[in-house]
Design an enzyme around this catalytic site. Sequence first.
Site, mmCIF file in Angstrom:
data_model
loop_
_atom_site.group_PDB
_atom_site.id
_atom_site.type_symbol
_atom_site.label_atom_id
_atom_site.label_comp_id
_atom_site.label_asym_id
_atom_site.label_seq_id
_atom_site.Cartn_x
_atom_site.Cartn_y
_atom_site.Cartn_z
ATOM 1 N N GLU A 35 29.796 -40.100 21.141
ATOM 2 C CA GLU A 35 31.224 -40.160 20.810
ATOM 3 C C GLU A 35 31.506 -40.529 19.356
ATOM 4 O O GLU A 35 32.307 -41.416 19.057
ATOM 5 C CB GLU A 35 31.947 -41.096 21.778
ATOM 6 C CG GLU A 35 31.858 -40.595 23.224
ATOM 7 C CD GLU A 35 32.506 -41.537 24.242
ATOM 8 O OE1 GLU A 35 33.026 -42.602 23.841
ATOM 9 O OE2 GLU A 35 32.472 -41.211 25.442
ATOM 10 N N GLU B 26 28.740 -34.213 31.054
ATOM 11 C CA GLU B 26 29.438 -35.164 31.927
ATOM 12 C C GLU B 26 30.656 -34.458 32.513
ATOM 13 O O GLU B 26 31.677 -34.318 31.847
ATOM 14 C CB GLU B 26 29.888 -36.403 31.143
ATOM 15 C CG GLU B 26 28.779 -37.101 30.383
ATOM 16 C CD GLU B 26 29.297 -38.287 29.569
ATOM 17 O OE1 GLU B 26 30.330 -38.876 29.947
ATOM 18 O OE2 GLU B 26 28.679 -38.613 28.533
#
Length: 430
Positions: free
Chosen positions: A207, A306
């Site tokens: 991220e 994910e």
Amino acid sequence: MLKFGRYLLLGLIVSTLWVSQSTSMSIFSTKTPTPLSFIQANQLGLAKQITQTRTGNIVIEVVNSQQQTIPGVEVKIEQVTHEFEFGTALSTQIFSQGADPNDRDRYLHLARQLFNTTVHENALKWDAMEPQRGQLSYADADRILSWSEAHSLPLRGHTIFWEVEQWNPAWLKSLSKQDLQIAVERRATEICGRYRGRIREYDVLNEMLHGDFFRQRLGADIVKTMFQRCHAADPSAVLYVNDYDILNGKRLDDYVRQIRSLLAQGVPVGGIGIQAHILKETIAPAQIQHSLDTLAQFNLPIKITEFSTQTDTEQEQAKNLLNVYQIAFAHPQVKGILMWGFWEKAHWVPQAAIFDKDFKPKLAAKVYQDLVFRQWWTRSSGNTNRNGQFSTRAFFGQYRVTVKGRNWSRTRLLPFQSHMNQSRVLKFIK
């Protein structure tokens, strides 16, 4: 073998107006369609792309010990697993001593039955492994890896570092710049060295679009250092970037710029991860396709690392799963999709699980199983021709092949993989 009609109405009709205005999507009609023609265009386009990308012509040639072909022999091929990765995150709590044995058994049975690859959900994260400085434990990460290996399920490593400050251990935030640098380099080397040859890919710095914990303290070059240290410890491991707000397009352009910059700097980025947590959100199929097409420019493997989806109804949840899985599976640059959990009692968003707390499958679970194990699954049989060959179109993966003659039979496991070319002759010796 490729049956799309039943679910396309559910999954794609809601996006008719949005997509009809797009002219950039190769799988969609460029004409303004009615709902029916839109469904037909997508059905044909996706099916064609999946056939081109995920299948090849497998030929079983049966010969005797003198290498003479044998005609008229019965051949049956049964797919055992996919080459494409249909995976799941594994919950640390399931592997803990306090887990309910019945729940653990049912959970792990489903994991083996439904998926062909796995990923640590939390066990490899720094905060989970070393909550207090110097109190480092690999126990949870090792247990999950050992279980995955025992069941021939390749494991992804998630995540070595996390750029969002709140997800780092508190003690890390108080270190001096020098000590933090040392800690980062040590962790990269230790993780990738410890699991060298066992974990084949990692999310290195999670991220980066949504935090700058390490870069703020150590400078932008720390990203290259992290990747280089990992690569030095395990040169065979594929190193991924991983982020969210990509599939919906919100940060897609930022992601492209970031990846381009990292590659220009010589950072050994080997893959692109896309988090696809569709939580109370609608993403049009055209946007999903556009995001994947945009990232394909780097010619790196793409994975939906994910996936989860939370909606108000089971029908909406199933529709979201269907859209993502069909479009991703049809895309040649996408190599896998991993759910971020599947069971309600071991899921970061319980309502997003595809099995409820009693392990009852929701509609999304049924759609998933139908796609992966029926529509995208090969079973075929017949007899060898006069040249001693039996051929069929088949999805890439592992196969159990049984050959039967009048008084004999043989069974073998044979790989049929995309890198072997679109057509493969496999010799079967009597």
